[in-house]
Design a protein around this motif. Structure first.
Motif, PDB file in Angstrom:
ATOM      1  N   LYS A 208       0.858  -1.204   0.031  1.00  0.00           N
ATOM      2  CA  LYS A 208      -0.123   0.026  -0.093  1.00  0.00           C
ATOM      3  C   LYS A 208       0.858   1.267   0.049  1.00  0.00           C
ATOM      4  CE  LYS A 208      -3.778   2.110   2.494  1.00  0.00           C
ATOM      5  NZ  LYS A 208      -4.919   2.285   3.745  1.00  0.00           N
ATOM      6  N   GLY A 209       0.588   2.192  -0.698  1.00  0.00           N
ATOM      7  CA  GLY A 209       1.336   3.378  -0.989  1.00  0.00           C
ATOM      8  C   GLY A 209       2.476   3.251  -2.035  1.00  0.00           C
ATOM      9  N   VAL A 210       2.843   2.189  -2.591  1.00  0.00           N
ATOM     10  CA  VAL A 210       3.914   1.844  -3.341  1.00  0.00           C
ATOM     11  C   VAL A 210       3.086   1.721  -4.879  1.00  0.00           C
ATOM     12  CG1 VAL A 210       5.925   0.794  -4.138  1.00  0.00           C
ATOM     13  CG2 VAL A 210       5.299   1.306  -1.546  1.00  0.00           C
ATOM     14  N   SER A 211       3.682   2.038  -5.957  1.00  0.00           N
ATOM     15  CA  SER A 211       3.144   1.696  -7.193  1.00  0.00           C
ATOM     16  C   SER A 211       4.402   1.415  -8.101  1.00  0.00           C
ATOM     17  CB  SER A 211       2.165   2.575  -7.694  1.00  0.00           C
ATOM     18  OG  SER A 211       2.760   3.967  -8.084  1.00  0.00           O
ATOM     19  N   GLY A 212       4.352   0.518  -9.120  1.00  0.00           N
ATOM     20  CA  GLY A 212       5.343   0.384  -9.926  1.00  0.00           C
ATOM     21  C   GLY A 212       4.853   0.038 -11.408  1.00  0.00           C
ATOM     22  N   THR A 213       5.743   0.426 -12.255  1.00  0.00           N
ATOM     23  CA  THR A 213       5.567   0.099 -13.806  1.00  0.00           C
ATOM     24  C   THR A 213       6.660  -0.389 -14.570  1.00  0.00           C
ATOM     25  OG1 THR A 213       3.894   2.077 -13.694  1.00  0.00           O
ATOM     26  CG2 THR A 213       4.774   1.509 -16.036  1.00  0.00           C
ATOM     27  N   VAL A 214       6.595  -1.346 -15.176  1.00  0.00           N
ATOM     28  CA  VAL A 214       7.681  -2.008 -15.944  1.00  0.00           C
ATOM     29  C   VAL A 214       7.995  -0.852 -16.932  1.00  0.00           C
ATOM     30  CG1 VAL A 214       8.727  -3.760 -17.493  1.00  0.00           C
ATOM     31  CG2 VAL A 214       7.348  -4.257 -15.293  1.00  0.00           C
ATOM     32  N   ALA A 215       9.159  -0.222 -17.086  1.00  0.00           N
ATOM     33  CA  ALA A 215       9.483   0.439 -18.209  1.00  0.00           C
ATOM     34  C   ALA A 215      10.102  -0.055 -19.448  1.00  0.00           C
ATOM     35  CB  ALA A 215      10.427   1.715 -17.719  1.00  0.00           C
ATOM     36  N   ASP A 216      10.912  -1.140 -19.222  1.00  0.00           N
ATOM     37  CA  ASP A 216      11.297  -1.798 -20.460  1.00  0.00           C
ATOM     38  C   ASP A 216      12.086  -3.018 -19.748  1.00  0.00           C
ATOM     39  OD1 ASP A 216      12.251  -2.129 -22.863  1.00  0.00           O
ATOM     40  OD2 ASP A 216      13.978  -0.761 -22.809  1.00  0.00           O
ATOM     41  N   VAL A 217      12.526  -3.907 -20.812  1.00  0.00           N
ATOM     42  CA  VAL A 217      13.253  -5.527 -20.328  1.00  0.00           C
ATOM     43  C   VAL A 217      14.046  -5.349 -21.487  1.00  0.00           C
ATOM     44  CG1 VAL A 217      12.887  -7.751 -20.397  1.00  0.00           C
ATOM     45  CG2 VAL A 217      10.967  -6.301 -19.340  1.00  0.00           C
ATOM     46  N   ILE A 218      15.382  -5.774 -20.672  1.00  0.00           N
ATOM     47  CA  ILE A 218      16.662  -6.190 -21.548  1.00  0.00           C
ATOM     48  C   ILE A 218      16.662  -7.584 -21.744  1.00  0.00           C
ATOM     49  CG2 ILE A 218      19.117  -5.511 -22.015  1.00  0.00           C
ATOM     50  CD1 ILE A 218      18.564  -2.940 -20.233  1.00  0.00           C
ATOM     51  N   GLU A 219      16.786  -7.994 -22.794  1.00  0.00           N
ATOM     52  CA  GLU A 219      16.637  -9.407 -22.986  1.00  0.00           C
ATOM     53  C   GLU A 219      17.897 -10.203 -23.377  1.00  0.00           C
ATOM     54  OE1 GLU A 219      13.907 -10.420 -26.021  1.00  0.00           O
ATOM     55  OE2 GLU A 219      12.109  -9.315 -24.893  1.00  0.00           O
ATOM     56  N   THR A 220      19.040  -9.126 -23.763  1.00  0.00           N
ATOM     57  CA  THR A 220      20.245  -9.794 -24.172  1.00  0.00           C
ATOM     58  C   THR A 220      21.539  -9.393 -23.357  1.00  0.00           C
ATOM     59  OG1 THR A 220      22.059  -9.937 -25.988  1.00  0.00           O
ATOM     60  CG2 THR A 220      20.384  -8.377 -26.274  1.00  0.00           C
ATOM     61  N   SER A 221      22.627 -10.161 -23.112  1.00  0.00           N
ATOM     62  CA  SER A 221      23.627  -9.739 -22.395  1.00  0.00           C
ATOM     63  C   SER A 221      24.634  -8.739 -23.048  1.00  0.00           C
ATOM     64  CB  SER A 221      24.424 -10.811 -21.694  1.00  0.00           C
ATOM     65  OG  SER A 221      24.990 -11.767 -22.934  1.00  0.00           O
ATOM     66  N   ASP A 222      24.249  -8.725 -24.614  1.00  0.00           N
ATOM     67  CA  ASP A 222      24.878  -7.884 -25.304  1.00  0.00           C
ATOM     68  C   ASP A 222      24.455  -6.514 -25.448  1.00  0.00           C
ATOM     69  OD1 ASP A 222      26.260  -9.989 -26.478  1.00  0.00           O
ATOM     70  OD2 ASP A 222      24.753 -10.459 -27.949  1.00  0.00           O
ATOM     71  N   ASP A 223      23.448  -6.163 -24.680  1.00  0.00           N
ATOM     72  CA  ASP A 223      22.970  -4.571 -24.542  1.00  0.00           C
ATOM     73  C   ASP A 223      24.137  -3.891 -23.825  1.00  0.00           C
ATOM     74  OD1 ASP A 223      20.260  -2.961 -24.500  1.00  0.00           O
ATOM     75  OD2 ASP A 223      21.373  -2.544 -22.415  1.00  0.00           O
ATOM     76  N   THR A 224      24.144  -2.709 -24.200  1.00  0.00           N
ATOM     77  CA  THR A 224      25.292  -2.055 -23.789  1.00  0.00           C
ATOM     78  C   THR A 224      25.176  -1.645 -22.132  1.00  0.00           C
ATOM     79  OG1 THR A 224      24.004   0.135 -24.202  1.00  0.00           O
ATOM     80  CG2 THR A 224      25.633  -0.599 -25.977  1.00  0.00           C
ATOM     81  N   GLU A 225      23.928  -1.576 -21.565  1.00  0.00           N
ATOM     82  CA  GLU A 225      24.087  -1.296 -20.293  1.00  0.00           C
ATOM     83  C   GLU A 225      24.312  -2.367 -19.710  1.00  0.00           C
ATOM     84  OE1 GLU A 225      20.510  -0.192 -17.061  1.00  0.00           O
ATOM     85  OE2 GLU A 225      20.315   0.450 -19.156  1.00  0.00           O
ATOM     86  N   VAL A 226      23.770  -3.570 -19.919  1.00  0.00           N
ATOM     87  CA  VAL A 226      24.128  -4.834 -19.007  1.00  0.00           C
ATOM     88  C   VAL A 226      25.776  -5.061 -19.469  1.00  0.00           C
ATOM     89  CG1 VAL A 226      24.078  -7.411 -19.213  1.00  0.00           C
ATOM     90  CG2 VAL A 226      21.919  -5.871 -19.565  1.00  0.00           C
TER      91      VAL A 226
END
Length: 362
Positions: free
Chosen positions: A173-191
Protein backbone atom coordinates in the motif's frame (compact mmCIF):
# COMPACT_ATOMS: atom_id res chain seq x y z
CA UNK A 1 1.40 52.63 -5.15
CA UNK A 2 -2.29 52.89 -4.28
CA UNK A 3 -4.41 55.03 -6.55
CA UNK A 4 -7.74 56.43 -5.49
CA UNK A 5 -10.09 55.56 -8.40
CA UNK A 6 -11.74 58.98 -8.15
CA UNK A 7 -8.43 60.59 -9.08
CA UNK A 8 -8.44 58.97 -12.51
CA UNK A 9 -10.56 60.53 -15.20
CA UNK A 10 -12.86 57.98 -16.82
CA UNK A 11 -12.89 55.65 -13.79
CA UNK A 12 -15.34 57.27 -11.47
CA UNK A 13 -17.73 54.50 -10.48
CA UNK A 14 -17.65 51.01 -9.04
CA UNK A 15 -19.43 49.73 -12.15
CA UNK A 16 -16.55 50.89 -14.31
CA UNK A 17 -14.04 49.37 -11.91
CA UNK A 18 -15.83 46.01 -12.05
CA UNK A 19 -15.44 46.03 -15.83
CA UNK A 20 -11.70 46.49 -15.43
CA UNK A 21 -11.04 43.97 -12.71
CA UNK A 22 -10.08 41.24 -15.23
CA UNK A 23 -7.89 43.59 -17.24
CA UNK A 24 -4.24 42.52 -17.26
CA UNK A 25 -2.65 45.72 -18.56
CA UNK A 26 -3.40 49.43 -18.57
CA UNK A 27 -2.38 52.01 -21.12
CA UNK A 28 -2.33 55.44 -19.45
CA UNK A 29 -2.25 58.61 -21.53
CA UNK A 30 -1.62 61.82 -19.62
CA UNK A 31 -2.78 65.30 -20.59
CA UNK A 32 0.80 65.99 -21.66
CA UNK A 33 0.59 63.16 -24.17
CA UNK A 34 2.90 60.90 -22.22
CA UNK A 35 1.99 57.20 -22.62
CA UNK A 36 2.73 54.50 -20.08
CA UNK A 37 2.00 50.79 -20.33
CA UNK A 38 1.53 49.18 -16.96
CA UNK A 39 0.22 46.13 -15.20
CA UNK A 40 -2.67 46.55 -12.82
CA UNK A 41 -4.03 44.46 -10.01
CA UNK A 42 -7.35 45.17 -8.36
CA UNK A 43 -7.71 45.01 -4.60
CA UNK A 44 -11.17 44.20 -3.29
CA UNK A 45 -12.82 45.47 -0.15
CA UNK A 46 -16.34 44.07 -0.21
CA UNK A 47 -17.32 41.10 -2.34
CA UNK A 48 -17.78 43.00 -5.59
CA UNK A 49 -16.19 46.35 -4.85
CA UNK A 50 -12.75 47.42 -5.92
CA UNK A 51 -10.98 49.65 -3.42
CA UNK A 52 -8.08 50.68 -5.62
CA UNK A 53 -5.58 49.50 -8.21
CA UNK A 54 -1.93 48.71 -7.78
CA UNK A 55 -0.34 50.03 -10.97
CA UNK A 56 3.18 48.88 -11.78
CA UNK A 57 5.32 49.83 -14.75
CA UNK A 58 5.38 46.80 -17.05
CA UNK A 59 8.92 47.25 -18.33
CA UNK A 60 10.94 48.31 -15.32
CA UNK A 61 8.95 47.34 -12.25
CA UNK A 62 8.66 50.98 -11.16
CA UNK A 63 5.46 52.46 -9.77
CA UNK A 64 3.30 54.83 -11.77
CA UNK A 65 5.00 58.04 -12.79
CA UNK A 66 3.19 60.66 -10.69
CA UNK A 67 4.66 63.49 -12.78
CA UNK A 68 2.21 62.77 -15.61
CA UNK A 69 -0.37 65.48 -16.09
CA UNK A 70 -4.02 65.12 -15.12
CA UNK A 71 -6.58 64.51 -16.44
CA UNK A 72 -5.58 61.05 -17.65
CA UNK A 73 -7.22 58.63 -20.01
CA UNK A 74 -6.90 54.98 -18.96
CA UNK A 75 -7.39 52.14 -21.43
CA UNK A 76 -7.83 48.58 -20.16
CA UNK A 77 -6.15 45.89 -22.22
CA UNK A 78 -6.92 42.18 -21.83
CA UNK A 79 -5.56 39.34 -23.92
CA UNK A 80 -5.62 35.56 -24.23
CA UNK A 81 -2.83 33.22 -25.16
CA UNK A 82 -3.25 31.46 -28.46
CA UNK A 83 -3.82 27.78 -27.65
CA UNK A 84 -4.03 24.60 -29.65
CA UNK A 85 -5.94 21.39 -28.93
CA UNK A 86 -4.20 18.05 -28.46
CA UNK A 87 -6.93 15.42 -28.70
CA UNK A 88 -6.06 12.41 -26.56
CA UNK A 89 -7.77 9.08 -27.22
CA UNK A 90 -7.59 6.97 -24.07
CA UNK A 91 -6.72 3.46 -25.29
CA UNK A 92 -7.73 0.03 -24.06
CA UNK A 93 -5.16 -1.98 -22.08
CA UNK A 94 -3.04 1.07 -21.32
CA UNK A 95 -3.08 4.75 -20.52
CA UNK A 96 -1.94 8.11 -21.87
CA UNK A 97 -1.25 11.03 -19.55
CA UNK A 98 -1.98 13.84 -19.17
CA UNK A 99 -5.60 13.61 -20.22
CA UNK A 100 -8.55 15.83 -19.44
CA UNK A 101 -12.13 14.66 -18.94
CA UNK A 102 -13.00 16.26 -22.26
CA UNK A 103 -10.20 14.35 -23.98
CA UNK A 104 -8.60 17.63 -25.08
CA UNK A 105 -5.40 19.07 -23.63
CA UNK A 106 -4.83 22.79 -24.26
CA UNK A 107 -1.29 23.84 -25.17
CA UNK A 108 -0.03 27.39 -25.52
CA UNK A 109 1.26 28.34 -28.94
CA UNK A 110 4.96 27.57 -29.27
CA UNK A 111 5.23 25.41 -26.17
CA UNK A 112 6.09 21.70 -26.02
CA UNK A 113 3.48 19.10 -25.16
CA UNK A 114 4.74 15.81 -23.71
CA UNK A 115 2.69 12.69 -23.03
CA UNK A 116 3.49 9.46 -21.18
CA UNK A 117 2.16 6.18 -22.57
CA UNK A 118 1.96 3.19 -20.21
CA UNK A 119 0.92 -0.40 -20.94
CA UNK A 120 -1.25 -2.29 -18.45
CA UNK A 121 0.10 -5.45 -16.85
CA UNK A 122 0.25 -8.25 -19.43
CA UNK A 123 0.39 -5.86 -22.40
CA UNK A 124 3.01 -3.99 -24.38
CA UNK A 125 2.97 -0.96 -26.66
CA UNK A 126 2.44 -1.99 -30.28
CA UNK A 127 2.59 1.56 -31.67
CA UNK A 128 1.46 5.14 -31.17
CA UNK A 129 -1.08 6.88 -33.36
CA UNK A 130 0.10 10.43 -33.99
CA UNK A 131 -2.17 12.62 -36.12
CA UNK A 132 -3.67 9.43 -37.52
CA UNK A 133 -0.32 7.94 -38.53
CA UNK A 134 1.36 4.89 -36.98
CA UNK A 135 4.56 5.68 -35.07
CA UNK A 136 6.71 2.81 -33.82
CA UNK A 137 8.54 3.11 -30.50
CA UNK A 138 11.53 1.28 -29.05
CA UNK A 139 10.11 1.07 -25.54
CA UNK A 140 7.71 -1.82 -24.97
CA UNK A 141 5.95 -0.89 -21.75
CA UNK A 142 6.37 2.81 -21.04
CA UNK A 143 7.45 5.68 -23.26
CA UNK A 144 7.03 9.40 -23.76
CA UNK A 145 6.10 11.32 -26.89
CA UNK A 146 6.65 15.05 -27.34
CA UNK A 147 5.06 17.50 -29.73
CA UNK A 148 7.73 20.21 -29.92
CA UNK A 149 6.79 23.91 -30.21
CA UNK A 150 3.14 23.32 -30.95
CA UNK A 151 1.67 25.58 -33.66
CA UNK A 152 -1.38 23.57 -34.64
CA UNK A 153 -3.82 20.96 -33.36
CA UNK A 154 -2.68 17.33 -32.97
CA UNK A 155 -4.03 13.95 -31.96
CA UNK A 156 -2.42 11.13 -29.99
CA UNK A 157 -3.50 7.58 -29.31
CA UNK A 158 -1.87 4.18 -28.78
CA UNK A 159 -2.36 0.51 -29.61
CA UNK A 160 -1.42 -2.22 -27.14
CA UNK A 161 -1.00 -5.96 -27.64
CA UNK A 162 -0.87 -8.88 -25.26
CA UNK A 163 2.52 -9.89 -23.92
CA UNK A 164 2.41 -13.18 -22.05
CA UNK A 165 6.06 -12.78 -21.00
CA UNK A 166 5.76 -9.30 -19.49
CA UNK A 167 7.09 -9.05 -15.92
CA UNK A 168 4.46 -8.44 -13.25
CA UNK A 169 4.67 -6.14 -10.24
CA UNK A 170 2.94 -6.42 -6.90
CA UNK A 171 3.36 -3.59 -4.40
CA UNK A 172 2.51 -2.71 -0.81
CA UNK A 173 0.00 0.00 0.00
CA UNK A 174 1.29 3.41 -0.95
CA UNK A 175 3.71 2.00 -3.51
CA UNK A 176 3.10 1.71 -7.26
CA UNK A 177 5.38 0.29 -9.92
CA UNK A 178 5.48 0.18 -13.70
CA UNK A 179 7.70 -1.88 -15.97
CA UNK A 180 9.45 0.61 -18.27
CA UNK A 181 11.56 -1.77 -20.35
CA UNK A 182 13.00 -5.29 -20.45
CA UNK A 183 16.55 -6.00 -21.64
CA UNK A 184 16.72 -9.52 -23.02
CA UNK A 185 20.34 -9.90 -24.06
CA UNK A 186 23.68 -9.54 -22.31
CA UNK A 187 24.97 -7.81 -25.45
CA UNK A 188 23.00 -4.72 -24.48
CA UNK A 189 25.31 -1.80 -23.68
CA UNK A 190 23.84 -1.27 -20.21
CA UNK A 191 24.31 -4.92 -19.24
CA UNK A 192 27.81 -4.99 -20.71
CA UNK A 193 28.78 -1.93 -18.67
CA UNK A 194 27.26 -3.47 -15.56
CA UNK A 195 29.23 -6.69 -15.99
CA UNK A 196 32.40 -4.75 -16.66
CA UNK A 197 32.15 -3.43 -13.12
CA UNK A 198 32.84 -6.94 -11.81
CA UNK A 199 29.53 -7.58 -10.05
CA UNK A 200 29.02 -10.94 -11.75
CA UNK A 201 32.55 -12.22 -11.27
CA UNK A 202 33.32 -12.37 -7.59
CA UNK A 203 32.54 -8.73 -6.92
CA UNK A 204 31.65 -7.62 -3.41
CA UNK A 205 27.93 -7.20 -2.81
CA UNK A 206 25.56 -6.98 0.13
CA UNK A 207 23.42 -10.10 0.37
CA UNK A 208 19.91 -9.38 1.58
CA UNK A 209 18.07 -11.89 3.75
CA UNK A 210 14.44 -11.32 4.78
CA UNK A 211 12.79 -13.28 7.57
CA UNK A 212 9.31 -12.06 8.41
CA UNK A 213 9.56 -8.35 9.19
CA UNK A 214 13.31 -8.48 9.78
CA UNK A 215 15.72 -7.74 6.93
CA UNK A 216 19.46 -8.23 7.35
CA UNK A 217 22.46 -7.73 5.10
CA UNK A 218 25.79 -9.47 5.10
CA UNK A 219 28.94 -9.00 3.09
CA UNK A 220 29.37 -11.46 0.25
CA UNK A 221 30.39 -12.12 -3.33
CA UNK A 222 28.48 -13.23 -6.39
CA UNK A 223 29.68 -15.22 -9.38
CA UNK A 224 27.33 -15.65 -12.33
CA UNK A 225 26.98 -18.92 -14.20
CA UNK A 226 28.27 -19.14 -17.74
CA UNK A 227 25.49 -17.59 -19.84
CA UNK A 228 23.80 -16.85 -16.52
CA UNK A 229 22.18 -13.57 -17.59
CA UNK A 230 18.39 -13.90 -17.48
CA UNK A 231 17.10 -10.40 -18.16
CA UNK A 232 17.23 -6.85 -16.83
CA UNK A 233 14.01 -5.08 -15.93
CA UNK A 234 13.77 -1.30 -15.80
CA UNK A 235 11.22 -0.06 -13.31
CA UNK A 236 9.57 3.25 -12.57
CA UNK A 237 8.44 3.17 -8.95
CA UNK A 238 6.55 5.83 -7.03
CA UNK A 239 5.69 5.84 -3.35
CA UNK A 240 3.69 8.06 -1.06
CA UNK A 241 5.32 9.94 1.78
CA UNK A 242 5.85 7.50 4.62
CA UNK A 243 5.75 4.44 2.34
CA UNK A 244 9.47 4.43 1.51
CA UNK A 245 10.06 1.58 3.99
CA UNK A 246 7.58 -0.70 2.21
CA UNK A 247 8.31 -3.11 -0.63
CA UNK A 248 7.31 -4.55 -3.95
CA UNK A 249 7.51 -7.92 -5.67
CA UNK A 250 8.69 -8.46 -9.23
CA UNK A 251 7.72 -11.67 -11.06
CA UNK A 252 10.08 -12.36 -13.97
CA UNK A 253 8.84 -14.80 -16.63
CA UNK A 254 10.92 -16.90 -19.04
CA UNK A 255 11.37 -15.00 -22.29
CA UNK A 256 10.95 -18.26 -24.17
CA UNK A 257 8.25 -20.63 -22.87
CA UNK A 258 10.22 -23.52 -24.37
CA UNK A 259 13.15 -22.67 -22.10
CA UNK A 260 11.79 -22.54 -18.53
CA UNK A 261 13.85 -21.61 -15.51
CA UNK A 262 15.73 -24.55 -14.00
CA UNK A 263 14.82 -25.86 -10.56
CA UNK A 264 18.46 -26.96 -10.23
CA UNK A 265 19.83 -23.42 -10.45
CA UNK A 266 19.78 -20.54 -8.03
CA UNK A 267 18.77 -17.12 -9.27
CA UNK A 268 19.50 -13.68 -7.90
CA UNK A 269 18.64 -10.08 -8.62
CA UNK A 270 21.20 -7.28 -8.33
CA UNK A 271 19.98 -3.75 -7.69
CA UNK A 272 22.00 -0.64 -6.93
CA UNK A 273 21.29 0.78 -3.49
CA UNK A 274 21.27 4.52 -4.10
CA UNK A 275 21.99 5.28 -0.44
CA UNK A 276 25.02 3.06 0.15
CA UNK A 277 26.22 2.88 -3.48
CA UNK A 278 26.60 -0.90 -3.15
CA UNK A 279 24.85 -3.50 -5.27
CA UNK A 280 22.47 -5.48 -3.09
CA UNK A 281 21.80 -9.11 -3.97
CA UNK A 282 18.25 -10.43 -3.57
CA UNK A 283 17.50 -14.16 -3.84
CA UNK A 284 14.88 -14.95 -6.49
CA UNK A 285 12.48 -17.81 -5.68
CA UNK A 286 10.98 -20.07 -8.33
CA UNK A 287 7.19 -20.06 -7.78
CA UNK A 288 4.56 -22.63 -8.73
CA UNK A 289 3.94 -20.92 -12.08
CA UNK A 290 7.60 -21.32 -13.02
CA UNK A 291 8.39 -17.62 -12.64
CA UNK A 292 11.11 -15.98 -10.58
CA UNK A 293 9.83 -13.80 -7.75
CA UNK A 294 12.00 -11.10 -6.20
CA UNK A 295 10.93 -9.07 -3.16
CA UNK A 296 12.60 -5.64 -2.88
CA UNK A 297 12.37 -3.71 0.36
CA UNK A 298 12.61 -0.88 1.34
CA UNK A 299 11.75 0.80 -1.96
CA UNK A 300 13.08 4.14 -0.73
CA UNK A 301 16.63 2.78 -0.92
CA UNK A 302 16.41 1.84 -4.60
CA UNK A 303 13.86 3.84 -6.53
CA UNK A 304 12.02 5.82 -8.08
CA UNK A 305 13.99 4.68 -11.11
CA UNK A 306 16.16 1.62 -11.30
CA UNK A 307 17.25 -1.46 -13.20
CA UNK A 308 17.11 -4.97 -11.72
CA UNK A 309 19.68 -7.35 -13.22
CA UNK A 310 18.68 -11.03 -12.89
CA UNK A 311 21.27 -13.83 -13.12
CA UNK A 312 21.72 -17.45 -12.22
CA UNK A 313 24.86 -18.07 -10.23
CA UNK A 314 26.44 -18.63 -6.84
CA UNK A 315 26.34 -16.25 -3.90
CA UNK A 316 28.88 -16.70 -1.11
CA UNK A 317 27.90 -15.21 2.22
CA UNK A 318 30.81 -14.23 4.46
CA UNK A 319 28.52 -14.12 7.49
CA UNK A 320 29.83 -10.69 8.41
CA UNK A 321 27.00 -8.23 9.05
CA UNK A 322 27.05 -5.06 7.02
CA UNK A 323 28.04 -2.08 9.14
CA UNK A 324 25.95 1.06 8.67
CA UNK A 325 27.13 2.99 5.67
CA UNK A 326 27.35 6.72 5.37
CA UNK A 327 25.77 8.08 2.19
CA UNK A 328 28.06 7.46 -0.74
CA UNK A 329 29.76 10.19 -2.70
CA UNK A 330 27.45 10.67 -5.69
CA UNK A 331 30.48 11.28 -7.91
CA UNK A 332 31.92 7.83 -7.21
CA UNK A 333 30.95 4.61 -8.95
CA UNK A 334 29.19 1.64 -7.34
CA UNK A 335 31.35 -0.18 -4.80
CA UNK A 336 32.84 -3.56 -5.63
CA UNK A 337 35.88 -5.74 -5.08
CA UNK A 338 36.31 -5.29 -1.34
CA UNK A 339 35.17 -1.70 -1.25
CA UNK A 340 37.39 -0.35 -4.02
CA UNK A 341 35.63 2.05 -6.36
CA UNK A 342 34.78 -0.01 -9.42
CA UNK A 343 32.11 -0.10 -12.05
CA UNK A 344 32.43 3.60 -12.77
CA UNK A 345 31.51 2.95 -16.37
CA UNK A 346 28.34 1.20 -15.28
CA UNK A 347 27.21 4.06 -13.09
CA UNK A 348 28.07 6.65 -15.72
CA UNK A 349 26.03 4.77 -18.27
CA UNK A 350 23.10 4.38 -15.93
CA UNK A 351 23.19 8.09 -15.27
CA UNK A 352 23.52 8.98 -18.93
CA UNK A 353 20.77 6.69 -20.17
CA UNK A 354 17.38 8.09 -19.14
CA UNK A 355 14.73 5.61 -18.08
CA UNK A 356 12.51 6.80 -20.87
CA UNK A 357 14.22 7.32 -24.21
CA UNK A 358 12.10 10.13 -25.51
CA UNK A 359 10.94 10.25 -29.05
CA UNK A 360 10.30 13.57 -30.68
CA UNK A 361 7.57 14.26 -33.21
CA UNK A 362 8.23 15.78 -36.58
Amino acid sequence: MKLNPRALAGIASQDQLRELRNVEQLVVVGADGKVQTMKAKASYGNVDEVDYYYIVNDSYGNVWDTQSTFPMTVYGVSYKYLEHDITVTQPENGAIAPIEESGIVKVKHGEDAEFTVTANSGYQIACLLIDGERVDVDERYLCTYKFPKVTEAHTIGAVFEEDANAPEIGADKGVSGTVADVIETSDDTEVAAFEKGGFTNGGTVHIVSASGLVTTKTEGTFTADTDGFVQAVKLKVEYEEGAESRGLTLAVKPLDAAKPFSADKKYYALLLNKKTNYYDLFPAALNAAGNLEVAVKPVGDYFSEGTIFVYSGTATDSGTPVTPDTPANPDSGPKSGGGCAAGVGALALLAALPLLRRRTGK
